[in-house]
Write a protein that holds these residues in place. Structure first.
Motif, PDB file in Angstrom:
ATOM      1  N   MET A 168     -25.328  10.592  27.261  1.00  0.00           N
ATOM      2  CA  MET A 168     -25.422  11.875  26.561  1.00  0.00           C
ATOM      3  C   MET A 168     -26.757  12.547  26.909  1.00  0.00           C
ATOM      4  N   SER A 169     -26.688  13.764  27.429  1.00  0.00           N
ATOM      5  CA  SER A 169     -27.915  14.450  27.839  1.00  0.00           C
ATOM      6  C   SER A 169     -28.598  15.101  26.645  1.00  0.00           C
ATOM      7  N   SER A 170     -29.930  15.263  26.755  1.00  0.00           N
ATOM      8  CA  SER A 170     -30.695  15.873  25.670  1.00  0.00           C
ATOM      9  C   SER A 170     -30.333  17.341  25.542  1.00  0.00           C
ATOM     10  N   TYR A 171     -30.213  17.784  24.314  1.00  0.00           N
ATOM     11  CA  TYR A 171     -29.860  19.171  24.035  1.00  0.00           C
ATOM     12  C   TYR A 171     -31.074  19.951  23.549  1.00  0.00           C
ATOM     13  N   LEU A 172     -31.818  19.346  22.643  1.00  0.00           N
ATOM     14  CA  LEU A 172     -33.047  19.947  22.126  1.00  0.00           C
ATOM     15  C   LEU A 172     -34.218  19.095  22.601  1.00  0.00           C
ATOM     16  N   GLU A 173     -35.185  19.729  23.245  1.00  0.00           N
ATOM     17  CA  GLU A 173     -36.311  18.978  23.809  1.00  0.00           C
ATOM     18  C   GLU A 173     -37.636  19.616  23.408  1.00  0.00           C
ATOM     19  N   VAL A 174     -38.450  18.842  22.728  1.00  0.00           N
ATOM     20  CA  VAL A 174     -39.790  19.269  22.314  1.00  0.00           C
ATOM     21  C   VAL A 174     -40.777  18.689  23.321  1.00  0.00           C
ATOM     22  N   LYS A 175     -41.521  19.565  23.984  1.00  0.00           N
ATOM     23  CA  LYS A 175     -42.354  19.142  25.104  1.00  0.00           C
ATOM     24  C   LYS A 175     -43.841  19.348  24.819  1.00  0.00           C
ATOM     25  N   ASN A 176     -44.498  18.272  24.429  1.00  0.00           N
ATOM     26  CA  ASN A 176     -45.955  18.243  24.308  1.00  0.00           C
ATOM     27  C   ASN A 176     -46.506  19.412  23.489  1.00  0.00           C
ATOM     28  N   ILE A 177     -45.918  19.653  22.325  1.00  0.00           N
ATOM     29  CA  ILE A 177     -46.365  20.796  21.513  1.00  0.00           C
ATOM     30  C   ILE A 177     -47.576  20.436  20.653  1.00  0.00           C
ATOM     31  N   LYS A 178     -48.398  21.447  20.448  1.00  0.00           N
ATOM     32  CA  LYS A 178     -49.570  21.329  19.584  1.00  0.00           C
ATOM     33  C   LYS A 178     -49.596  22.515  18.632  1.00  0.00           C
ATOM     34  N   LYS A 179     -49.965  22.224  17.383  1.00  0.00           N
ATOM     35  CA  LYS A 179     -50.053  23.284  16.384  1.00  0.00           C
ATOM     36  C   LYS A 179     -51.116  22.915  15.364  1.00  0.00           C
ATOM     37  N   SER A 180     -52.006  23.872  15.060  1.00  0.00           N
ATOM     38  CA  SER A 180     -53.039  23.656  14.044  1.00  0.00           C
ATOM     39  C   SER A 180     -53.073  24.865  13.121  1.00  0.00           C
ATOM     40  N   ILE A 195     -33.509  15.369  21.377  1.00  0.00           N
ATOM     41  CA  ILE A 195     -32.389  15.248  20.448  1.00  0.00           C
ATOM     42  C   ILE A 195     -31.110  15.622  21.189  1.00  0.00           C
ATOM     43  N   ASN A 196     -30.069  14.830  20.993  1.00  0.00           N
ATOM     44  CA  ASN A 196     -28.804  15.068  21.675  1.00  0.00           C
ATOM     45  C   ASN A 196     -27.938  16.084  20.932  1.00  0.00           C
ATOM     46  N   ARG A 197     -27.027  16.693  21.645  1.00  0.00           N
ATOM     47  CA  ARG A 197     -26.088  17.632  21.032  1.00  0.00           C
ATOM     48  C   ARG A 197     -25.230  16.897  19.997  1.00  0.00           C
ATOM     49  N   ASN A 198     -25.023  17.552  18.854  1.00  0.00           N
ATOM     50  CA  ASN A 198     -24.196  17.027  17.755  1.00  0.00           C
ATOM     51  C   ASN A 198     -24.814  15.818  17.054  1.00  0.00           C
TER      52      ASN A 198
END
Length: 249
Positions: free
Chosen positions: A1-13, A31-34
């Motif tokens: 199952m391929s990734s659907y939602l991908e968070v890539k090295n995010i930073k937040k302050s 995160i995968n679909r469904n």
């Protein structure tokens, strides 16, 4: 199952007086679909911030978030958020009108009559078909959350983001809505990202549990949840997973 939602090295302050508080620091997630994913962790660890970043309500200082290999740019009807608060509905509109409003806002179904038909279908799914003409102030907290869920689902978002939606409910109502959410998820096939403080709730609901590190602004561990559904809190496998998660937080 391929990734659907991908968070890539995010930073937040966030700016706090003359300083900057780093809440998310180089976080990576797929995160995968469904898939039904829960995020748990101590207060202030960045759970809700991560959800708002995925929703597009706020932007990361670094990194990016992709949906189906496309970078998200701001909020979208494809990513709908359900909050903990009971005042998510328009108080001057009936429950039916609240759900119809979501369809109109997305410009779905040209006729008013067709929107009503679709809205009624979703309100029936959340067991509110006998309360169509009620206003929010006439409903209990649990019923308001059902209505908010129907309004979120009616536009068929690909990703449903839920920020402790059952956190203010009594235990019986909470359990009823957990069962209802799973029932709808099976039908709708949404990808669900669900924030909770409740470890038991995380084990009951999800395919995968994300444990946040409250010191580093990163993920401490990702735990697959392969327990057979429906999940019963008194069974040994459930207790073992609960204890493992409890030790991680």
């Amino acid at each position: 199952m391929s990734s659907y939602l991908e968070v890539k090295n995010i930073k937040k302050s966030y700016k706090v007086k003359d300083d900057h508080l780093k809440v998310i620091n180089g976080l990576e997630l797929k995160i995968n679909r469904n898939e039904f994913v829960t995020i748990i962790g101590a207060s202030g660890c960045g759970k809700s911030t991560l959800l708002k970043l995925i929703a597009g309500f706020i932007e990361p200082e670094e990194g990016q978030i992709d949906i189906n290999n496309n970078k998200i740019k701001g909020a979208s009807f494809e990513r709908i958020m359900v909050f903990q608060e009971f005042d998510q509905l328009f108080p001057w509109r009936t429950i039916l009108e609240n759900v119809c409003f979501a369809l109109k806002a997305k410009d779905l179904f040209g006729s008013k009559q067709k929107r009503k038909e679709v809205a009624k279908k979703y309100l029936k799914e959340v067991h509110l078909n006998n309360y169509l003409d009620y206003y929010p102030h006439q409903l209990s907290g649990g019923m308001k959350q059902r209505a908010a869920l129907a309004r979120s689902l009616v536009t068929k978002p690909s990703i449903l983001l839920m920020d402790e939606p059952f956190g203010s409910l009594d235990s019986q109502t909470r359990q009823e809505l957990q069962n209802l959410l799973l029932e709808i998820w099976y039908k709708e096939k949404n990808t669900v990202v669900f924030v909770t403080h409740d470890i038991k709730e995380a084990v009951i609901l999800s395919d995968k549990i994300i444990v946040m590190d409250d010191q580093k602004g990163q993920i401490k561990e990702i735990i697959p949840n392969n327990l057979t559904r429906p999940r019963r809190p008194y069974e040994n496998d459930f207790i073992e997973l609960f204890q493992k998660l409890n030790q991680l937080i």
